[in-house]
Design a protein around this motif. Sequence first.
Motif, mmCIF file in Angstrom:
data_model
loop_
_atom_site.group_PDB
_atom_site.id
_atom_site.type_symbol
_atom_site.label_atom_id
_atom_site.label_comp_id
_atom_site.label_asym_id
_atom_site.label_seq_id
_atom_site.Cartn_x
_atom_site.Cartn_y
_atom_site.Cartn_z
ATOM 1 N N UNK A 190 -8.441 -71.153 11.432
ATOM 2 C CA UNK A 190 -8.646 -71.703 12.770
ATOM 3 C C UNK A 190 -9.732 -72.774 12.734
ATOM 4 N N UNK A 191 -9.462 -73.863 13.422
ATOM 5 C CA UNK A 191 -10.441 -74.942 13.512
ATOM 6 C C UNK A 191 -10.661 -75.306 14.976
ATOM 7 N N UNK A 192 -11.894 -75.633 15.334
ATOM 8 C CA UNK A 192 -12.253 -75.977 16.700
ATOM 9 C C UNK A 192 -13.010 -77.300 16.713
ATOM 10 N N UNK A 193 -12.835 -78.040 17.810
ATOM 11 C CA UNK A 193 -13.585 -79.278 17.957
ATOM 12 C C UNK A 193 -13.716 -79.621 19.442
ATOM 13 N N UNK A 194 -14.798 -80.317 19.774
ATOM 14 C CA UNK A 194 -15.017 -80.772 21.140
ATOM 15 C C UNK A 194 -14.194 -82.034 21.390
ATOM 16 N N UNK A 195 -13.600 -82.118 22.556
ATOM 17 C CA UNK A 195 -12.840 -83.309 22.931
ATOM 18 C C UNK A 195 -13.684 -84.121 23.918
ATOM 19 N N UNK A 196 -13.980 -85.360 23.577
ATOM 20 C CA UNK A 196 -14.820 -86.216 24.401
ATOM 21 C C UNK A 196 -13.979 -87.270 25.112
ATOM 22 N N UNK A 197 -14.560 -87.882 26.124
ATOM 23 C CA UNK A 197 -13.824 -88.869 26.920
ATOM 24 C C UNK A 197 -13.360 -90.051 26.072
ATOM 25 N N UNK A 198 -14.151 -90.410 25.088
ATOM 26 C CA UNK A 198 -13.772 -91.555 24.259
ATOM 27 C C UNK A 198 -12.613 -91.233 23.299
ATOM 28 N N UNK A 199 -12.205 -89.957 23.261
ATOM 29 C CA UNK A 199 -11.073 -89.592 22.413
ATOM 30 C C UNK A 199 -9.745 -90.051 22.993
ATOM 31 N N UNK A 200 -9.772 -90.563 24.216
ATOM 32 C CA UNK A 200 -8.576 -91.163 24.798
ATOM 33 C C UNK A 200 -7.498 -90.170 25.195
ATOM 34 N N UNK A 201 -6.360 -90.243 24.521
ATOM 35 C CA UNK A 201 -5.183 -89.441 24.878
ATOM 36 C C UNK A 201 -5.465 -87.946 24.846
ATOM 37 N N UNK A 202 -6.180 -87.487 23.839
ATOM 38 C CA UNK A 202 -6.484 -86.058 23.729
ATOM 39 C C UNK A 202 -7.333 -85.589 24.909
ATOM 40 N N UNK A 203 -8.293 -86.444 25.313
ATOM 41 C CA UNK A 203 -9.143 -86.086 26.448
ATOM 42 C C UNK A 203 -8.330 -85.997 27.735
ATOM 43 N N UNK A 204 -7.434 -86.943 27.961
ATOM 44 C CA UNK A 204 -6.603 -86.933 29.162
ATOM 45 C C UNK A 204 -5.689 -85.709 29.183
ATOM 46 N N UNK A 205 -5.184 -85.343 28.000
ATOM 47 C CA UNK A 205 -4.335 -84.156 27.919
ATOM 48 C C UNK A 205 -5.094 -82.896 28.284
ATOM 49 N N UNK A 206 -6.327 -82.758 27.792
ATOM 50 C CA UNK A 206 -7.144 -81.599 28.116
ATOM 51 C C UNK A 206 -7.524 -81.592 29.598
ATOM 52 N N UNK A 207 -7.740 -82.762 30.164
ATOM 53 C CA UNK A 207 -8.087 -82.878 31.581
ATOM 54 C C UNK A 207 -6.928 -82.381 32.451
ATOM 55 N N UNK A 208 -5.699 -82.758 32.072
ATOM 56 C CA UNK A 208 -4.524 -82.305 32.809
ATOM 57 C C UNK A 208 -4.368 -80.784 32.708
ATOM 58 N N UNK A 209 -4.636 -80.247 31.520
ATOM 59 C CA UNK A 209 -4.547 -78.799 31.340
ATOM 60 C C UNK A 209 -5.580 -78.068 32.193
ATOM 61 N N UNK A 210 -6.756 -78.643 32.326
ATOM 62 C CA UNK A 210 -7.809 -78.033 33.139
ATOM 63 C C UNK A 210 -7.402 -78.001 34.610
ATOM 64 N N UNK A 211 -6.826 -79.100 35.098
ATOM 65 C CA UNK A 211 -6.359 -79.155 36.483
ATOM 66 C C UNK A 211 -5.227 -78.139 36.705
ATOM 67 N N UNK A 212 -4.336 -78.050 35.733
ATOM 68 C CA UNK A 212 -3.224 -77.103 35.821
ATOM 69 C C UNK A 212 -3.738 -75.663 35.852
ATOM 70 N N UNK A 213 -4.767 -75.371 35.044
ATOM 71 C CA UNK A 213 -5.333 -74.022 35.009
ATOM 72 C C UNK A 213 -5.939 -73.647 36.365
ATOM 73 N N UNK A 214 -6.624 -74.600 37.006
ATOM 74 C CA UNK A 214 -7.204 -74.334 38.321
ATOM 75 C C UNK A 214 -6.110 -74.067 39.353
ATOM 76 N N UNK A 215 -5.014 -74.827 39.287
ATOM 77 C CA UNK A 215 -3.916 -74.614 40.232
ATOM 78 C C UNK A 215 -3.272 -73.250 40.015
ATOM 79 N N UNK A 216 -3.120 -72.867 38.768
ATOM 80 C CA UNK A 216 -2.545 -71.558 38.472
ATOM 81 C C UNK A 216 -3.457 -70.435 38.937
ATOM 82 N N UNK A 217 -4.767 -70.657 38.874
ATOM 83 C CA UNK A 217 -5.713 -69.651 39.346
ATOM 84 C C UNK A 217 -5.567 -69.433 40.844
ATOM 85 N N UNK A 218 -5.401 -70.524 41.599
ATOM 86 C CA UNK A 218 -5.197 -70.408 43.053
ATOM 87 C C UNK A 218 -3.898 -69.681 43.355
#
Length: 204
Positions: free
Chosen positions: A118-146
């Motif tokens: 297993x490998x882990x890494x922080x995703x930063x805003x300057x990472x571009x596409x990966x950051x946007x993908x994680x941002x969408x997942x975060x929004x989706x997680x909040x909606x699922x929580x509601x």
Amino acid sequence: MVTSDEDAKKAYADFEKKVKRTIYIDHLSPQVTSSVIKAALAQCANVVDVEFIVNYTIPYDIPSAALVELDDEIQAKAALDLMNDFPFIIGGMPRPVRATCAKPEMFRERPPRPGIKKEFQWVKQEDGTEYEGMKKLRILAKRQEVENMALIKNQLEEEKELAKQQQELLDGNYKKYDMLENVVQNGNMKSLAQHYGVSLADEF
């Protein structure tokens, strides 16, 4: 000499055996204890260990779940058949409990699967596409929580209404039996029997 890889494989093999003899039960009353579960399953299995799974992320006291380890796979199957073939209520919950085979992902403590790194890494805003993908997942997680909170509220309302209906049914049955007992005790049973020409046993 036993290597660390061999130890890891043996530990995971032992864990897989444990998973196979463990069942997952939910719809348990918050008042249910390990002793209650052991007593409830005593007719078909011997409970080795009970691990309760409580959801601490919600502000509601909802029915909890548990991983119940039994002696072997045969007992696990027997317990599952019992709870899935018949309405099986533990701890007075209005709804019967639900049960299924346990899965490795359900265990809070489990050994790592051999051969997987297993490998882990922080995703930063300057990472571009990966950051946007994680941002969408975060929004989706909040909606699922509601949505999940809305489902939980609905479940609690259904449980409350079902408990009310069952209590009314129990109260009605109790009144009927109480009325019959009074008829027998005050002697009206014999009078009714004579009136309708019915023969009663001597104990009446």
